[in-house]
Design a protein around this motif. Sequence first.
Motif, PDB file in Angstrom:
ATOM      1  N   UNK A  20      -4.793  10.853  -1.898  1.00 59.82           N
ATOM      2  CA  UNK A  20      -4.164  12.169  -2.001  1.00 59.82           C
ATOM      3  C   UNK A  20      -5.225  13.258  -2.001  1.00 59.82           C
ATOM      4  N   UNK A  21      -4.875  14.387  -1.454  1.00 66.43           N
ATOM      5  CA  UNK A  21      -5.825  15.492  -1.353  1.00 66.43           C
ATOM      6  C   UNK A  21      -6.120  16.049  -2.738  1.00 66.43           C
ATOM      7  N   UNK A 117      -3.421   6.390  -4.896  1.00 69.07           N
ATOM      8  CA  UNK A 117      -2.153   5.720  -5.146  1.00 69.07           C
ATOM      9  C   UNK A 117      -2.217   4.338  -4.509  1.00 69.07           C
ATOM     10  N   UNK A 131      12.300 -10.989  -5.414  1.00 72.55           N
ATOM     11  CA  UNK A 131      11.106 -10.885  -6.252  1.00 72.55           C
ATOM     12  C   UNK A 131      10.834  -9.428  -6.651  1.00 72.55           C
ATOM     13  N   UNK A 132      10.590  -9.221  -7.921  1.00 72.21           N
ATOM     14  CA  UNK A 132      10.303  -7.860  -8.379  1.00 72.21           C
ATOM     15  C   UNK A 132       8.879  -7.473  -8.043  1.00 72.21           C
ATOM     16  N   UNK A 133       8.721  -6.230  -7.633  1.00 69.28           N
ATOM     17  CA  UNK A 133       7.378  -5.757  -7.314  1.00 69.28           C
ATOM     18  C   UNK A 133       6.887  -4.845  -8.411  1.00 69.28           C
ATOM     19  N   UNK A 135       5.210  -1.459  -9.912  1.00 68.20           N
ATOM     20  CA  UNK A 135       5.329  -0.050  -9.536  1.00 68.20           C
ATOM     21  C   UNK A 135       4.049   0.404  -8.855  1.00 68.20           C
TER      22      UNK A 135
ATOM     23  N   UNK B 359      18.441  -2.418   1.479  1.00 67.75           N
ATOM     24  CA  UNK B 359      17.861  -3.708   1.831  1.00 67.75           C
ATOM     25  C   UNK B 359      16.950  -4.224   0.711  1.00 67.75           C
ATOM     26  N   UNK B 364      13.968  -3.547  -6.236  1.00 69.89           N
ATOM     27  CA  UNK B 364      12.739  -4.307  -6.404  1.00 69.89           C
ATOM     28  C   UNK B 364      11.800  -3.653  -7.411  1.00 69.89           C
ATOM     29  N   UNK B 365      11.815  -2.341  -7.450  1.00 69.18           N
ATOM     30  CA  UNK B 365      10.814  -1.652  -8.272  1.00 69.18           C
ATOM     31  C   UNK B 365      11.467  -0.938  -9.440  1.00 69.18           C
ATOM     32  N   UNK B 367      10.335   1.612 -11.020  1.00 68.13           N
ATOM     33  CA  UNK B 367      10.200   3.076 -11.002  1.00 68.13           C
ATOM     34  C   UNK B 367      11.427   3.755 -10.384  1.00 68.13           C
ATOM     35  N   UNK B 368      12.094   3.060  -9.466  1.00 64.14           N
ATOM     36  CA  UNK B 368      13.280   3.645  -8.849  1.00 64.14           C
ATOM     37  C   UNK B 368      14.511   3.451  -9.723  1.00 64.14           C
ATOM     38  N   UNK B 373      11.044   7.845 -10.229  1.00 61.09           N
ATOM     39  CA  UNK B 373      10.718   8.295  -8.882  1.00 61.09           C
ATOM     40  C   UNK B 373      11.968   8.233  -8.019  1.00 61.09           C
ATOM     41  N   UNK B 475      -0.575  17.297   0.599  1.00 57.25           N
ATOM     42  CA  UNK B 475      -0.587  15.867   0.313  1.00 57.25           C
ATOM     43  C   UNK B 475      -1.083  15.560  -1.084  1.00 57.25           C
ATOM     44  N   UNK B 478       2.289  13.031  -5.088  1.00 56.25           N
ATOM     45  CA  UNK B 478       2.778  11.805  -4.449  1.00 56.25           C
ATOM     46  C   UNK B 478       4.255  11.882  -4.064  1.00 56.25           C
ATOM     47  N   UNK B 479       4.588  11.140  -3.016  1.00 55.09           N
ATOM     48  CA  UNK B 479       5.972  11.074  -2.528  1.00 55.09           C
ATOM     49  C   UNK B 479       6.894  10.508  -3.603  1.00 55.09           C
ATOM     50  N   UNK B 752       9.032  -5.300  13.206  1.00 54.21           N
ATOM     51  CA  UNK B 752       7.893  -4.695  12.526  1.00 54.21           C
ATOM     52  C   UNK B 752       6.558  -5.312  12.922  1.00 54.21           C
ATOM     53  N   UNK B 883       3.629   0.060  11.583  1.00 55.31           N
ATOM     54  CA  UNK B 883       4.063  -1.261  11.123  1.00 55.31           C
ATOM     55  C   UNK B 883       5.334  -1.182  10.308  1.00 55.31           C
ATOM     56  N   UNK B 884       5.397  -0.225   9.393  1.00 55.60           N
ATOM     57  CA  UNK B 884       6.679  -0.052   8.728  1.00 55.60           C
ATOM     58  C   UNK B 884       7.014   1.412   8.839  1.00 55.60           C
ATOM     59  N   UNK B 887       7.332   3.843   4.045  1.00 60.32           N
ATOM     60  CA  UNK B 887       6.687   3.164   2.929  1.00 60.32           C
ATOM     61  C   UNK B 887       7.645   3.271   1.747  1.00 60.32           C
TER      62      UNK B 887
END
Lengths: 152, 888
Positions: A20-21, A117, A131-133, A135, B359, B364-365, B367-368, B373, B475, B478-479, B752, B883-884, B887
């Motif tokens: 990130x900038x 990040x 499968x859980x990822x 964060x 999907x 999976x995460x 944070x969502x 986020x 930028x 973060x997104x 992909x 590729x994807x 993100x």
Amino acid sequence: MAPATAPKLARLENKCLVKHAPPRAYSQNEGSHVVYIKSSTPYISALKRIERSLDGFRPLPNRNGSPVAKSGSNIKYIVVKGMGKAIPKVVNLGIHFKYDKQLHVELYTKTIGVLDEFVPKDNENDDDDEEEEDDDVLRKRNVGSVELHIML
Amino acid sequence: MSLSPLLSYCKYRISQDMAPYKNPKRGHGRSINHKREKLYNSRIIRTELDDKSFTNPTVTNSDVITIDNMANKLDVPSFLRSREFEIKSFEKSQLRSRYSSATRVFQSLPRELRRRTASHNVRRIPKRMRPRALKEMGFSYRDVKKETKGVSESGKPLKKAHPRGRQLYKLRRKSKLLKYAAKHKLSGHLIDGEVIDIKKLNVREKLKMIRARIEEIERTRRVTNEDTQNAPESLEDKDLLAQREAVHLPSNLTGAYDNTGVNCKAGIHRIVSLKYVTRQSKFKWLPTHVWQAKRAKMIKRWGWNIANEPTMKCFRKTSRSSRIKGCIAWDTSYINTIVVNCDPSKKDVLNALLSELTNGSVTKKKQYISGRKAWEGLIYVNKEPLCVGSVLQVPSEKLIRSAVRIHPSVYDVVIDKILSYVQDGIDINDCRYSIGSINVRGPKALTSLQSIFHTAKTDLAYKLWRKFSRLNDTETVPTGTVFSFEIQDPRLWSKSVIPHNTPETVDSILDSLLELQEGKGNNEDALHKLFSIEGRSQSYKNQQTLKQLGKRRTPERSGEPIPSTSKDPSIPISVIKSATNSYDVIVPWFWVMPIWYQLVHVPHLMIAGLKQMNQLAYEKGELSFEDMIFTRQGFINSQIKMRENARKWNRKPRSKRVQYNSLALGSERGEALSPFGCDWRSLQVLRYALQKIPPGTDSSKAYPSEFNKKLERVIKCKADVLEVIKDIKKADKASELLGRPLFQTLPVRLANKKEDLGEKGVDIDVRNLPPLPVRAVYFECTSRGHITDNARMYRIPADSLDSWLSFASNEEKDIRGRNVSGRMLGIPGSEYLVGLATSATFNLVKGFSTGVGFVDSSSDDDRLILRNVGSDVCHVCRVSYLSSIWRN
């Protein structure tokens, strides 16, 4: 005694790094006197960009014939900034303006904080959706930086 | 030496005696045509031919004449004065001609301030410039009539001889309404069918009776509601009650009310004015429609009227505003928001829904799921990618809310899917007419939002938000970062104001960014208000009209904000950093316009439309809606564009159009695929059919085709393949004419990574051809050249690889040492055709042509040859594979 250096931060494994900038304040008229250099900026392009902003401060006759500088008269120097990999390029630009152009040049060093990040890599586990990822991980990092002041 | 001979070369030259051209004067002291006079004079350089330094010259200045038999001598001081005069007049004329070019005063205005019709109408120029504008038009400011021809005194065009356009529409409408009215009057009924003697009633009395009846009905309806549902038990009942109350909320003069569909699709049912009932029947308006329609070209898409592009040309400005300075704003209220309310006991069902829609990437995460986020990515239904959408979860112990935002083109499919999940404990609010959004992008985006969002309640979330009040953000943040808080009516401030904070250090900003990732920028209360019917209705309570606000604005407090009272509503909003490096501001529907109005008054902010979204996407090497041909709606969009282009081409006379069929393209003649767009169907057929050519066949030779017993063409060489494409196109057209649905499965699907096309035994059948796997690519032109949309992508032929690569690196020179033209290397045959470019043009960031497109997934070359449609020039491009797409 050798100067204490911060240990180099290791990348996280199996993660994709998104850089990130560094934070900076917004200023509308920065373009006239601040030039940012990145590692992919071609040297000659940087040179021309600086020359152009120098030209902005050179007085030219206006419609009444009196000399006026396009970018105003409040600025005392042009700032050229670069960090990390771009540092040698900025220093080289400084040498050019000091010796070839005979201008007064000052160089300052700085440290700038940036945000890294780490996101999971794509397409690693397409098959097992359940499968859980982890964060996304955010981490601060310090980067060296130089700032060149080219006096008008 | 005199300068005169030198000056005599100048085109215009007069002697000092010859006075500059002056027009006959009129009464007020100005010449009639001041402008022409000025222009004429600016071209003149005055010289002093009648030189006094020669004491007594003849007319020709040739003979030496003596006075009193004394030799003629040079008067040095006067000679110097003469030359000084000439040099000065030379320099002056240089300046004069530079500044007296034929410009009009309105041209000195910045382009944003110029109005339509280039302001030959004096009334459309800012007041300070009017005297000059009048002068330029040959009028005097002191004249009695300070106006332009054909314009009324107030600046509006004079009335036409007979009504047309809107006026005509109004008249027609009026006649229809009067017909209805007359019919109603004759029928002699009130609403309930109670017959009354109409002859005794006048219209006003009748209206009074009807109004009284309506009030009575509403009163009884409210009472029965309260009686029967005193304490609503289920989620649905609660929402239904809230919805009913929201519609009847008589709390403001602006007419704002919450219009949400509870467990059903929402629609605009309330008729505000009978005069305009038919206006939005098919294509709804955005909250800012009237504002936008004056400044942008609108387009009707997906049930909405959306700004397509600003009236002002803005290709360069868009690119610059998104990167260097300023920012760009869109009204994106057409993006539909669907809120899923879920009882915590039914969390699994909600997760299953979100997992299906995304999907599996939201669930999976953590944070969502925890709402720290916001997620953004492809939305799927039945494993088919549909569009780009986003999900924001608001967890709490009592009620979980999940806001799904989707593209309007897939609204029907997605809402049907979500509605199928409705059950006890899960309740769906369709907020497409109750939640709007604004998208702001560019370095100034954050600062401009900061300058209009003010609040009296400073909670933690708002304090964190304020830390970034001056951040130049393209930028840095973060997104997926979410801010949510409540703000005051932005119109209380007369202009945008950034608070004077002490400047934050870099370190404290980074720390705040880390805090944001923990979800501290999220005021849960505000989010619940934003995503609930009651919360939004509350925010409309006592919403002020501009007139009401104007009354509160007193002259002695000019420049300061209007002091807010406890009655003023607070507006729940959410600001989300999206994947396109922009900020999505999500607000209740009827607050979009007030916020928009404040926002567009922020200096250096420009508005944009759909076209600009597309432009910014391919400039960054991303896919926009137009490029996503692997989704059904994106594919349909590309087909529409193709047909439109074909229609335009067909309309032209034969002599004025490119004859695509007879183009000489290397060894082939004519474009193999449709020249009017990205012809994915033909590419699919081509790629599969090429695999059926037996190996070792000479591609340059053509034989007459053979047919098997089923009368299918047997593919033996390249010529057969090209014929097969034509066959299938014909078959497609025939089935379309018969009314059979085309493309039940799309001809392409997204891959992909590198994939082979599979077995060679794929039958070339019209119906059952498997979709072609394609990969998204970003390409950059290595040499000069301008690549446009729909360009064809070829693999570099193996036998001429070296010469193409050296051509790409500009090493290939001809005998005179000049760069070789791409023409000399020929054009690859259609057996090398692997892909098509969806969007491409000159990229202002890079300084050369770039674009995005899709190639057959069997290709993983890092360089491809691109050729524009209808051209025989090839360009070598560097290719990188996306590729994807998103993100997650």
